[in-house]
Design a protein around this motif. Structure first.
Motif, PDB file in Angstrom:
ATOM      1  N   LEU A 108       0.821  -1.207   0.000  1.00 22.03           N
ATOM      2  CA  LEU A 108       0.000   0.000   0.000  1.00 22.03           C
ATOM      3  C   LEU A 108       0.860   1.265   0.000  1.00 22.03           C
ATOM      4  N   GLY A 109       1.924   1.276   0.769  1.00 18.65           N
ATOM      5  CA  GLY A 109       2.788   2.452   0.853  1.00 18.65           C
ATOM      6  C   GLY A 109       3.378   2.834  -0.491  1.00 18.65           C
ATOM      7  N   LYS A 110       3.782   1.853  -1.290  1.00 17.73           N
ATOM      8  CA  LYS A 110       4.343   2.119  -2.621  1.00 17.73           C
ATOM      9  C   LYS A 110       3.336   2.843  -3.503  1.00 17.73           C
ATOM     10  N   ALA A 114       3.706   6.828  -4.758  1.00 10.14           N
ATOM     11  CA  ALA A 114       3.678   7.077  -6.201  1.00 10.14           C
ATOM     12  C   ALA A 114       2.597   8.103  -6.550  1.00 10.14           C
ATOM     13  N   GLU A 115       1.442   7.997  -5.912  1.00  7.53           N
ATOM     14  CA  GLU A 115       0.371   8.967  -6.150  1.00  7.53           C
ATOM     15  C   GLU A 115       0.770  10.346  -5.625  1.00  7.53           C
ATOM     16  N   ALA A 116       1.403  10.404  -4.471  1.00  5.41           N
ATOM     17  CA  ALA A 116       1.858  11.693  -3.925  1.00  5.41           C
ATOM     18  C   ALA A 116       2.861  12.348  -4.872  1.00  5.41           C
ATOM     19  N   ALA A 120       2.330  15.953  -6.792  1.00  8.76           N
ATOM     20  CA  ALA A 120       3.309  17.044  -6.657  1.00  8.76           C
ATOM     21  C   ALA A 120       3.832  17.492  -8.024  1.00  8.76           C
ATOM     22  N   ARG A 121       4.077  16.540  -8.872  1.00 15.03           N
ATOM     23  CA  ARG A 121       4.596  16.843 -10.215  1.00 15.03           C
ATOM     24  C   ARG A 121       3.530  17.545 -11.060  1.00 15.03           C
ATOM     25  N   GLU A 128      11.394  17.897  -7.640  1.00 13.77           N
ATOM     26  CA  GLU A 128      11.940  17.004  -6.620  1.00 13.77           C
ATOM     27  C   GLU A 128      10.935  16.838  -5.506  1.00 13.77           C
ATOM     28  N   MET A 129      11.032  15.698  -4.831  1.00 14.39           N
ATOM     29  CA  MET A 129      10.282  15.472  -3.594  1.00 14.39           C
ATOM     30  C   MET A 129      11.302  15.440  -2.471  1.00 14.39           C
TER      31      MET A 129
END
Length: 183
Positions: A108-110, A114-116, A120-121, A128-129
């Protein structure tokens, strides 16, 4: 008959947190990092920090900020995870990441990170994150490294004496900046 589209059973739904979500978010974050309940997951900080990780005021501050958001992740209408995103010039900051302990380790974390990164992008044009992680959390840092984050060696002190962030159980805590290119 209600024809409102609904996600398939088990599908994740991402939405921006609202002030009414604050108490549930505090409970989720606390359960993922503090106390005995956190020990059923692998992200626990219970051995290095006691006390609270956050509080309703801290969560509300993140929800109400104008340069960021607190993403809620739900499955079948239940809160399962959250993360903070904040726009910072050409970068975004990722924080307040919590996954319900009984769901940790299942991938779930992956999906959430990826969605976050996508948000942001696409929302802010972030190249960058950035995130900060307690430097002694080797397993957690390794998890982020497997997702493309790199250690920078840039440290900031842990706020010793400010119990809003917990009660340290050791004297060597500091935050390390991790960075990932999003382009």
């Amino acid at each position: 008959m209600d024809t409102t589209p609904r996600p398939a059973t088990g599908e994740l739904v991402f939405r921006d947190a609202e002030p009414a979500d604050a108490d549930a978010l505090v409970s989720l974050i606390e359960s993922a990092y503090r106390g005995d309940s956190s020990r059923s997951g692998w992200t626990t900080e219970a051995d290095i920090l006691e006390g609270q990780r956050t509080d309703p005021d801290g969560v509300l501050d993140v929800i109400k900020t104008t340069d960021g958001k607190l993403l809620i992740v739900e499955r079948d209408g239940a809160l399962v995870a959250c993360c903070q995103l904040e726009s910072r010039a050409d970068a975004a900051y990722f924080g307040m990441f919590a996954v319900r302990p009984d769901l940790q380790g299942a991938g779930l974390g992956k999906v959430i990170i990826a969605e976050a990164e996508r948000v942001a992008r696409e929302s802010w044009g972030a190249g960058e994150m950035h995130m900060t992680v307690i430097s002694v959390r080797d397993d957690l840092i390794a998890w982020y490294e497997r997702r493309g984050y790199r250690r920078t060696g840039k440290m900031t002190p842990f706020p010793y004496g400010d119990e809003r962030f917990g009660v340290p159980q050791r004297t060597d805590l500091q935050f390390e900046l991790l960075v990932k290119a999003l382009a």
